[in-house]
Design a protein around this motif. Structure first.
Motif, PDB file in Angstrom:
ATOM      1  N   GLY A  70       0.815  -1.202   0.000  1.00  0.00           N
ATOM      2  CA  GLY A  70       0.000   0.000   0.000  1.00  0.00           C
ATOM      3  C   GLY A  70       0.851   1.255   0.000  1.00  0.00           C
ATOM      4  N   VAL A  71       0.166   2.386   0.012  1.00  0.00           N
ATOM      5  CA  VAL A  71       0.806   3.694  -0.057  1.00  0.00           C
ATOM      6  C   VAL A  71       0.548   4.435   1.250  1.00  0.00           C
ATOM      7  CG1 VAL A  71       0.879   5.910  -1.260  1.00  0.00           C
ATOM      8  CG2 VAL A  71       0.565   3.797  -2.552  1.00  0.00           C
ATOM      9  N   VAL A  72       1.590   5.007   1.828  1.00  0.00           N
ATOM     10  CA  VAL A  72       1.441   5.816   3.031  1.00  0.00           C
ATOM     11  C   VAL A  72       0.551   7.013   2.693  1.00  0.00           C
ATOM     12  CG1 VAL A  72       2.644   7.142   4.797  1.00  0.00           C
ATOM     13  CG2 VAL A  72       3.701   5.074   3.855  1.00  0.00           C
ATOM     14  N   ALA A  73      -0.578   7.126   3.423  1.00  0.00           N
ATOM     15  CA  ALA A  73      -1.631   8.042   2.993  1.00  0.00           C
ATOM     16  C   ALA A  73      -1.640   9.370   3.714  1.00  0.00           C
ATOM     17  CB  ALA A  73      -2.995   7.365   3.172  1.00  0.00           C
ATOM     18  N   ALA A  74      -0.880   9.520   4.786  1.00  0.00           N
ATOM     19  CA  ALA A  74      -0.906  10.767   5.550  1.00  0.00           C
ATOM     20  C   ALA A  74       0.456  10.989   6.176  1.00  0.00           C
ATOM     21  CB  ALA A  74      -1.990  10.707   6.628  1.00  0.00           C
ATOM     22  N   MET A  75       0.630  12.179   6.696  1.00  0.00           N
ATOM     23  CA  MET A  75       1.883  12.530   7.344  1.00  0.00           C
ATOM     24  C   MET A  75       2.112  11.612   8.539  1.00  0.00           C
ATOM     25  SD  MET A  75       2.930  16.270   8.870  1.00  0.00           S
ATOM     26  CE  MET A  75       1.579  16.253  10.066  1.00  0.00           C
ATOM     27  N   PRO A  76       3.195  10.821   8.568  1.00  0.00           N
ATOM     28  CA  PRO A  76       3.447   9.911   9.689  1.00  0.00           C
ATOM     29  C   PRO A  76       3.608  10.680  11.005  1.00  0.00           C
ATOM     30  CG  PRO A  76       4.821   9.339   7.812  1.00  0.00           C
ATOM     31  CD  PRO A  76       4.208  10.670   7.500  1.00  0.00           C
ATOM     32  N   ARG A 139       5.257   3.865  -1.475  1.00  0.00           N
ATOM     33  CA  ARG A 139       4.629   2.545  -1.579  1.00  0.00           C
ATOM     34  C   ARG A 139       5.505   1.539  -0.834  1.00  0.00           C
ATOM     35  NH1 ARG A 139       3.708   2.393  -6.590  1.00  0.00           N
ATOM     36  NH2 ARG A 139       1.435   2.587  -6.563  1.00  0.00           N
ATOM     37  N   TRP A 140       4.867   0.761   0.064  1.00  0.00           N
ATOM     38  CA  TRP A 140       5.594  -0.206   0.882  1.00  0.00           C
ATOM     39  C   TRP A 140       4.948  -1.583   0.795  1.00  0.00           C
ATOM     40  CZ3 TRP A 140       9.899   0.133   4.129  1.00  0.00           C
ATOM     41  CH2 TRP A 140      10.494   1.394   4.220  1.00  0.00           C
ATOM     42  N   GLN A 141       5.788  -2.574   0.953  1.00  0.00           N
ATOM     43  CA  GLN A 141       5.331  -3.961   1.111  1.00  0.00           C
ATOM     44  C   GLN A 141       5.785  -4.424   2.486  1.00  0.00           C
ATOM     45  OE1 GLN A 141       7.299  -7.330  -1.067  1.00  0.00           O
ATOM     46  NE2 GLN A 141       5.282  -7.511  -2.040  1.00  0.00           N
ATOM     47  N   PRO A 184      10.150  -5.195   5.955  1.00  0.00           N
ATOM     48  CA  PRO A 184       9.383  -4.284   5.099  1.00  0.00           C
ATOM     49  C   PRO A 184      10.254  -3.756   3.967  1.00  0.00           C
ATOM     50  CG  PRO A 184       9.039  -3.775   7.419  1.00  0.00           C
ATOM     51  CD  PRO A 184      10.164  -4.753   7.361  1.00  0.00           C
ATOM     52  N   VAL A 185       9.644  -3.572   2.799  1.00  0.00           N
ATOM     53  CA  VAL A 185      10.384  -3.163   1.607  1.00  0.00           C
ATOM     54  C   VAL A 185       9.729  -1.913   1.029  1.00  0.00           C
ATOM     55  CG1 VAL A 185      11.153  -3.808  -0.705  1.00  0.00           C
ATOM     56  CG2 VAL A 185      11.055  -5.531   1.108  1.00  0.00           C
ATOM     57  N   ARG A 186      10.543  -0.878   0.813  1.00  0.00           N
ATOM     58  CA  ARG A 186      10.072   0.326   0.137  1.00  0.00           C
ATOM     59  C   ARG A 186      10.126   0.081  -1.365  1.00  0.00           C
ATOM     60  NH1 ARG A 186      11.987   4.949  -2.317  1.00  0.00           N
ATOM     61  NH2 ARG A 186      10.915   6.915  -1.820  1.00  0.00           N
ATOM     62  N   LEU A 187       8.954   0.153  -2.014  1.00  0.00           N
ATOM     63  CA  LEU A 187       8.865  -0.155  -3.441  1.00  0.00           C
ATOM     64  C   LEU A 187       9.028   1.072  -4.324  1.00  0.00           C
ATOM     65  CD1 LEU A 187       5.872  -2.677  -3.362  1.00  0.00           C
ATOM     66  CD2 LEU A 187       8.326  -3.170  -3.296  1.00  0.00           C
ATOM     67  N   GLY A 188       8.996   2.240  -3.732  1.00  0.00           N
ATOM     68  CA  GLY A 188       9.135   3.439  -4.542  1.00  0.00           C
ATOM     69  C   GLY A 188       8.274   4.569  -4.024  1.00  0.00           C
ATOM     70  N   PHE A 189       8.304   5.679  -4.759  1.00  0.00           N
ATOM     71  CA  PHE A 189       7.556   6.864  -4.364  1.00  0.00           C
ATOM     72  C   PHE A 189       6.484   7.148  -5.405  1.00  0.00           C
ATOM     73  CE2 PHE A 189       6.800  11.452  -4.216  1.00  0.00           C
ATOM     74  CZ  PHE A 189       6.514  11.620  -2.866  1.00  0.00           C
ATOM     75  N   THR A 190       5.309   7.522  -4.934  1.00  0.00           N
ATOM     76  CA  THR A 190       4.219   7.917  -5.820  1.00  0.00           C
ATOM     77  C   THR A 190       3.840   9.366  -5.502  1.00  0.00           C
ATOM     78  OG1 THR A 190       2.374   7.333  -4.360  1.00  0.00           O
ATOM     79  CG2 THR A 190       3.371   5.542  -5.629  1.00  0.00           C
ATOM     80  N   TRP A 191       3.054   9.952  -6.363  1.00  0.00           N
ATOM     81  CA  TRP A 191       2.555  11.302  -6.124  1.00  0.00           C
ATOM     82  C   TRP A 191       1.074  11.279  -5.777  1.00  0.00           C
ATOM     83  CZ3 TRP A 191       5.534  15.309  -5.222  1.00  0.00           C
ATOM     84  CH2 TRP A 191       6.860  15.260  -5.665  1.00  0.00           C
ATOM     85  N   ARG A 192       0.653  10.226  -5.104  1.00  0.00           N
ATOM     86  CA  ARG A 192      -0.770  10.093  -4.774  1.00  0.00           C
ATOM     87  C   ARG A 192      -1.198  11.012  -3.634  1.00  0.00           C
ATOM     88  NH1 ARG A 192      -2.224   3.800  -4.384  1.00  0.00           N
ATOM     89  NH2 ARG A 192      -3.895   4.755  -3.161  1.00  0.00           N
ATOM     90  N   HIS A 193      -0.259  11.410  -2.791  1.00  0.00           N
ATOM     91  CA  HIS A 193      -0.616  12.272  -1.651  1.00  0.00           C
ATOM     92  C   HIS A 193       0.392  13.417  -1.555  1.00  0.00           C
ATOM     93  CE1 HIS A 193      -3.593   9.367  -0.265  1.00  0.00           C
ATOM     94  NE2 HIS A 193      -2.695   8.424  -0.469  1.00  0.00           N
ATOM     95  N   PRO A 194       0.426  14.292  -2.551  1.00  0.00           N
ATOM     96  CA  PRO A 194       1.443  15.356  -2.559  1.00  0.00           C
ATOM     97  C   PRO A 194       1.282  16.359  -1.422  1.00  0.00           C
ATOM     98  CG  PRO A 194      -0.165  15.707  -4.308  1.00  0.00           C
ATOM     99  CD  PRO A 194      -0.442  14.350  -3.745  1.00  0.00           C
ATOM    100  N   VAL A 195       0.043  16.678  -1.050  1.00  0.00           N
ATOM    101  CA  VAL A 195      -0.159  17.642   0.034  1.00  0.00           C
ATOM    102  C   VAL A 195       0.356  17.061   1.351  1.00  0.00           C
ATOM    103  CG1 VAL A 195      -1.879  18.920   1.357  1.00  0.00           C
ATOM    104  CG2 VAL A 195      -2.113  18.733  -1.121  1.00  0.00           C
ATOM    105  N   GLN A 196       0.052  15.777   1.592  1.00  0.00           N
ATOM    106  CA  GLN A 196       0.527  15.150   2.815  1.00  0.00           C
ATOM    107  C   GLN A 196       2.054  15.065   2.832  1.00  0.00           C
ATOM    108  OE1 GLN A 196      -1.216  14.377   5.409  1.00  0.00           O
ATOM    109  NE2 GLN A 196      -3.261  14.729   4.586  1.00  0.00           N
ATOM    110  N   TRP A 197       2.652  14.809   1.664  1.00  0.00           N
ATOM    111  CA  TRP A 197       4.110  14.768   1.589  1.00  0.00           C
ATOM    112  C   TRP A 197       4.695  16.143   1.922  1.00  0.00           C
ATOM    113  CZ3 TRP A 197       7.373  17.585  -1.614  1.00  0.00           C
ATOM    114  CH2 TRP A 197       8.721  17.218  -1.592  1.00  0.00           C
TER     115      TRP A 197
END
Length: 784
Positions: A70-76, A139-141, A184-197
């Motif tokens: 899945g993709v981290v959806a909010a500011m950790p 995106r993480w697995q 856990p494996v980081r699969l890459g970065f997406t731009w699905r949550h740019p404001v949260q990033w």
């Protein structure tokens, strides 16, 4: 309500709405419209609840190792034990087979001493992998263990499960990081949550820039809405001084931002004749101010208060753009209706009522008109003070109803804090995103304000706490406060005073003389039992410490004692384990008159806060015809401490007809000693006044396999047993074999995961009242 019935109700509501709009008789038209809107509201809310509830986590998947992507959806959110984050699910599998999970997960990635599992044999040493530096959009697995959102349910307590429901969370859990788990494996970065990033980047820059400043958390809260960054001690000061509403992205900040943005855009727009010919400057200013305020609310995290404010501003702005000039009650009601239509569960949140009642008071008293007509700095100052005074009068009874506490210095604190935070701190903090040195100035301004607020909070009567009254008393109190604030003749204003009396002087029904009551609070994995007689109260244990920022005292016990209007005579801490003493500091600070009775060692940190009297077998006292007797430990046990559980203070409470036995974490060895002493009590009358028999037993050690021996249960012969344990706790409490022994003796067992807070009364001794049954709602988790 079944989904088909909800859809049928929506259809019927639309039909009634059509008939109402075509009706010729005004009375019939309004009746049909009212019925239609009511039916649409209930049916649509039921349909939305059904649709959301259908995505719930299957009970069979709780506690299983699940592979998710899945993709981290909010500011950790970082804390001392790791990091918490939301994960928008893309795929999930169990043993290689795909499965369906809720679309959004709330996860924790723990490390060090906070790493833990939920299996009885889980070893903390296996869970030590440090959390990664997560960012929104990655995106993480990973492998996770999940469970349904399950919170504590207590009288007048915070509804964690409702909060998770509103956030769209239907599964919580943690990342598996043991030596035998796939990393856990980081699969890459997406731009699905740019404001949260972007929020995360700004938050990290603030905390780095102001690493040595105590104001860093507050600046982060004002810029990106990260309230978790504010220290708990600071929150206590803000609540005591009545300024907590300013210390995050509030409706006031967003409204002020919209006003300033509209003023600036309007001025710029008027400089261009070409623009003004195509769109009038007032309309352009209104639209631009709304757009920028919405962007600000999104950047601040789009919290529920921000959403309410944007919807309210949008409603009022739309009416203005359409040229509609309604009386203020209609505008106010329409704004309320729009917010509730978008978020029906807003009606269950304290912030909704506080914000809309405050706005309604300003409308009703023409405060805005009076200030606009004022000229000169002095007149404007007094107009502002009058506004704050009117809001304080109206909201004081509502605050007492919702929180059981109100600040007496709030008027003075807000008189300085509102303009200071709104006009100085917040602009500096926001402009610091572009020019970082301005954060230093904002931190300096916050530090000056903090000194003022701390001084106010130290006043003996800075705030008062009263027992929380029923809803009707709060409604009458708000009406009374409104009458006092309105521009009416004084005889009519004074008519509001009697309406204030129920909420100000409400008292919980007293315990009858010679009787006693037990309330086993729902505090997770730990003990905390409130014992009340006619004129006295005792708290047995203070629950666990959840983290550095949170414990059972702050989260559950202090609000509970405040809401019930209870003044403790004694706090008993059975032994030193943190699941029994974790909330003690908060309770002792709130209850300065309470004596401390405990088996904790002389060097324990709590001794500096309140010197403890040792609990020793043979101690006895009587309150209001109810006898209290300490059964364990013996005086010489203090010199032979090998295991903290063995030193648990055992307390028997009885009135000659009913009895209760509270034994902490004693184990079989101590149970055998108690049994032996009870049988030999005639030879040791100073150590034991009678038998062990009790009607209610607080199950030893939360139902551990090491306790509740058959001989002990046969001696106590309880009819009812209370278990205070966490839902799916890693110790496996209460253990299956232990529950079987209780079942074989036909002892009714009530555990907090199923029951919530459990209440038992000696004058109604046949059963236990469960908060999860009394306060049952459809969003509450039903434990299998």
């Amino acid at each position: 309500m079944p989904a088909d019935d909800c859809l049928l109700g929506i259809g019927l509501g639309l039909l009634l709405l059509a008939f109402g709009l075509r009706a010729h008789w005004p009375v019939l038209r309004w009746c049909l419209l009212a019925a239609a809107l009511t039916l649409l509201a209930f049916a649509s809310t039921g349909w939305r609840a059904q649709a959301f509830g259908s995505q719930a986590l299957a009970p069979a998947l709780e506690g299983r190792d699940l592979a998710v992507t899945g993709v981290v959806a909010a500011m950790p959110q970082h804390f001392e034990g790791g990091v918490r984050f939301w994960l928008d699910l893309e795929s999930a599998s169990l043993d290689g087979q795909p499965l369906r999970l809720p679309p959004r997960l709330a996860l924790g990635w723990y490390a060090g001493s906070w790493a833990r599992g939920d299996a009885p044999a889980e070893s903390m040493a296996e869970l030590q992998r440090q959390p990664a530096a997560l960012q929104a959009g990655e995106r993480w697995q990973m492998t996770v263990r999940l469970k349904a959102p399950h919170g504590t349910i207590n009288p007048h307590g915070f509804d964690y499960e409702l909060w998770q429901w509103v956030q769209g969370i239907q599964a919580t859990g943690y990342v598996r990081v043991g030596a035998r788990d796939a990393p856990p494996v980081r699969l890459g970065f997406t731009w699905r949550h740019p404001v949260q990033w972007a929020r995360g980047q700004v938050r990290d820059q603030i905390l780095l820039r102001l690493a040595d400043s105590e104001s860093a958390g507050l600046i982060a809260a004002l810029v990106v809405g990260d309230q978790a960054a504010i220290d708990r001690a600071d929150w206590d000061v803000f609540r005591a001084t009545g300024v907590a509403h300013l210390m995050s992205i509030s409706g006031l900040h967003i409204t002020m931002f919209a006003w300033v943005a509209a003023l600036a855009l309007g001025g710029l727009w008027r400089r261009s004749a070409w623009l003004c010919l195509r769109l009038p400057a007032p309309s352009a200013a209104l639209l631009g101010g709304m757009a920028l305020a919405t962007a600000y609310a999104l950047f601040s995290g789009w919290g529920v208060p921000a959403q309410r404010t944007i919807l309210m501003l949008a409603t009022v702005g739309t009416l203005r753009l359409l040229g509609v000039r309604w009386p203020w009650p209609q505008v106010w009601l329409l704004a309320c209706a729009v917010v509730v239509a978008v978020d029906p569960w807003a009606l269950l949140q304290a912030g909704f009522w506080l914000s809309f009642v405050a706005v309604g008071v300003l409308f009703a008293t023409d405060a805005g008109v009076s200030r606009a007509g004022s000229s000169g700095l002095k007149n404007r100052f007094w107009a502002l003070m009058r506004e704050q005074w009117m809001i304080t009068l109206a909201l004081t009874p509502l605050s007492l109803l919702l929180f059981g506490q109100v600040s007496l210095v709030g008027l003075l604190a807000n008189a300085l804090a509102i303009p200071w935070v709104t006009l100085l701190v917040t602009p500096l903090a926001m402009l610091g995103v572009l020019l970082h040195p301005l954060w230093d100035l904002a931190a300096l301004a916050v530090g000056l304000l903090a000194q003022f607020l701390h001084a106010l909070a130290q006043w003996p009567w800075a705030s008062i706490s009263l027992a929380q009254a029923p809803w009707w008393a709060g409604a009458a109190g708000v009406l009374g406060g409104l009458l006092l604030a309105l521009r009416l003749p004084w005889p009519l204003r004074l008519g509001g005073v009697p309406l204030l009396l129920p909420v100000l002087f409400w008292q919980l029904p007293a315990v009858p003389a010679g009787e006693f009551e037990l309330l086993a609070a729902d505090i997770g994995q730990g003990n905390a039992v409130l014992v009340r007689t006619a004129n006295h109260a005792l708290l047995y244990d203070a629950g666990p410490r959840y983290s550095r920022e949170s414990d059972a005292g702050h989260r559950v016990l202090v609000p509970l004692l405040r809401a019930l209007g209870v003044q403790l005579d004694t706090l008993v801490l059975s032994h030193r384990d943190s699941d029994h003493t974790g909330g003690a500091i908060a309770v002792l600070q709130m209850q300065p008159q309470a004596a401390l009775l405990s088996s904790i060692e002389d060097e324990h940190a709590l001794q500096a806060l309140r010197p403890a009297t040792r609990c020793v077998a043979g101690q006895r006292w009587q309150w209001d015809g109810v006898d209290f007797e300490v059964l364990h430990p013996l005086a010489h046990d203090y010199g032979n401490v090998r295991k903290t559980n063995a030193m648990s203070c055992a307390l028997r409470i009885g009135n000659g007809r009913q009895a209760a036995l509270l034994v902490g974490d004693i184990e079989r060895a101590q149970e055998a000693l108690l049994l032996a002493r009870s049988q030999g009590s005639a030879s040791e009358p100073d150590l034991f006044a009678g038998s062990l028999r009790a009607d209610v037993l607080l199950v030893p050690h939360h139902g551990s396999k090491s306790s509740s021996s058959a001989a002990f249960l046969d001696a106590v012969q309880p009819r009812l047993a209370l278990v205070q344990a966490g839902y799916r706790n890693r110790f496996g409490h209460p253990a299956g074999p232990v529950l079987l022994r209780y079942a074989e003796r036909s002892i009714g067992v009530f555990d907090t995961p199923h029951c919530g807070a459990a209440s038992w009364q000696s004058w109604q001794a046949d059963g236990v009242q469960c908060a999860r049954e009394v306060q049952k709602r459809y969003w509450h988790h039903v434990v299998p």
